[in-house]
Design an enzyme around this catalytic site. Sequence first.
Site, short mmCIF file in Angstrom:
data_model
loop_
_atom_site.label_atom_id
_atom_site.label_comp_id
_atom_site.label_asym_id
_atom_site.label_seq_id
_atom_site.Cartn_x
_atom_site.Cartn_y
_atom_site.Cartn_z
N ARG A 108 59.93 -19.89 38.54
CA ARG A 108 59.59 -21.24 38.08
C ARG A 108 59.42 -22.16 39.28
O ARG A 108 60.39 -22.49 39.96
CB ARG A 108 60.68 -21.79 37.15
CG ARG A 108 60.38 -23.22 36.68
CD ARG A 108 61.20 -23.65 35.48
NE ARG A 108 62.60 -23.88 35.80
CZ ARG A 108 63.48 -24.42 34.94
NH1 ARG A 108 63.08 -24.76 33.71
NH2 ARG A 108 64.74 -24.59 35.30
N ASP A 136 72.60 -28.38 34.99
CA ASP A 136 71.52 -28.47 35.97
C ASP A 136 70.88 -29.84 35.85
O ASP A 136 71.43 -30.73 35.19
CB ASP A 136 70.51 -27.32 35.81
CG ASP A 136 69.70 -27.40 34.52
OD1 ASP A 136 69.82 -28.40 33.78
OD2 ASP A 136 68.92 -26.47 34.26
#
EC number: 2.3.3.9
Length: 567
Positions: A182, A468
Amino acid sequence: MGSLGMYSESAVRKKSSRGYDVPEGVDIRGRYDEEFARILNKEALVFVADLQRTFRNHIRYSMECRREAKRRYNEGAVPGFDPATKYIRESEWTCAPVPPAVADRRVEITGPVERKMIINALNSGAKVFMADFEDALSPNWENLMRGQINLKDAVDGTISFHDKARNKVYKLNDQTAKLFVRPRGWHLPEAHIFIDGEPATGCLVDFGLYFFHNHANFRRSQGQGSGPFFYLPKMEHSREAKIWNSVFERAEKMAGIERGSIRATVLIETLPAVFQMDEILYELRDHSVGLNCGRWDYIFSYVKTFQAHPDRLLPDRVQVGMAQHFMRSYSDLLIRTCHRRGVHAMGGMAAQIPIRDDPKANEMALELVRKDKLREAKAGHDGTWAAHPGLIPACMEVFTNNMGNAPNQIRSARRDDAANLTADDLLQQPRGVRTLEGLRLNTRVGIQYLAAWLTGTGSVPLYNLMEDAATAEISRVQNWQWLKYGVELDGDGLGVRVNKELFGRVVEEEMERIEREVGKEKFRKGMYKEACKMFTRQCTAPTLDDFLTLDAYNHIVIHHPRELSRL
């Protein structure tokens, strides 16, 4: 990768840039390192620079369109299905067939591109590992470059890690998860690499360097002739998917590989994008392997999209789960859209981490994971995400019990009932209460995450969950929203309204609590005070910052002057 025939010799002319050999117009301002120089070789930089020059104006236009959409929402508009692309939504078409290498994705693990993490994740028993340059990574120069080295070693099969503290060597098993990467979102710059006098686009650096160095070996060793495979974050409109499709086509042409070799899953993690799912798949139809419910960012985007709508205030973040009507509708429509177009519909993240010192609490947490995964499997998702290797057996068991030997549910779970979902279903206001403890938790989590991010860690275990950037963003925007509208904390009987004075006291008390929890020494050495200042400013700002990390990024960029680069 061999010589790049499509580029002229003058384009790869050697020029010293802080010790690196760079093509014309490229300036590397990060620290010089011989290992980094293998990744930042001249031909790789030519490729990245070509992507930047080809697509920068398209990216600028897309970001301008985002700003224009935000202006409309702030003036009272709401997202909806685009009448101009109704023909795409209503016509029958499918994406390219899913490559055999990634037909079965029932459990995927995610994590940063850190060396030990990559080995453990690839060995975890999951079907896919998504190596992350985005929300789970603090994008300082060291992390980014070491991440590229780690991924190259992983694709080459040579990656190992010696944990000196445990005197243990980590290596890859014979059977490993399939690797997806990603890159960062369109909005993030890479300020350590300048191209034609301006910072490069972060995602083009991440994609370009990884693709350049690994496409051939990946297709041989992991892709069964396909790949590389990617996850694409933070999109708001199909025009952004169209740029990615063009990037992929240009990369394939440059590498001399078949069109449609590169495959990507798009995270539907912004509210505007849920109304563009057919269009996003259509733009990427030769390169798509599906969509994913990026549910934490989706909650963040709900608040951000409706920042000027006082009638759409969120309850405590722990109450905004998949049982909320707008969240369930999003998941159901995503499954229906993907399966109608012949690609995977991936479920959301299980953020729990094992509670080693409390078996009873650990079993309760695992039971919550099982229930969530059972809901996803029964709804028709083809797989799900886990943040920790300890969750993989439980997730795998649930999906295998529901799917049997079939690699996915693309043909068996059509979800035609979801065709009746409307914009009102996708926009329904979340139900629940707001509490002082919710304000405290947001503050405590936001400050601790930001402190870790500023010191180079982008994925942080806090209170038995893996946090996160997405979960930190929810904390930030929810505090901002509650402060802006002076909401009443109606869930704990206090009847108190949130204002700057109350928030100031909460910040002070939560900082004291953080210091007690982490210890005085760690608190003193960490960047908790700087993080507190930054987080408080963003929560109390008159205008909501688009992203927490855009402002924080300026604090982790370190430029090295040429004459010091080799010291």
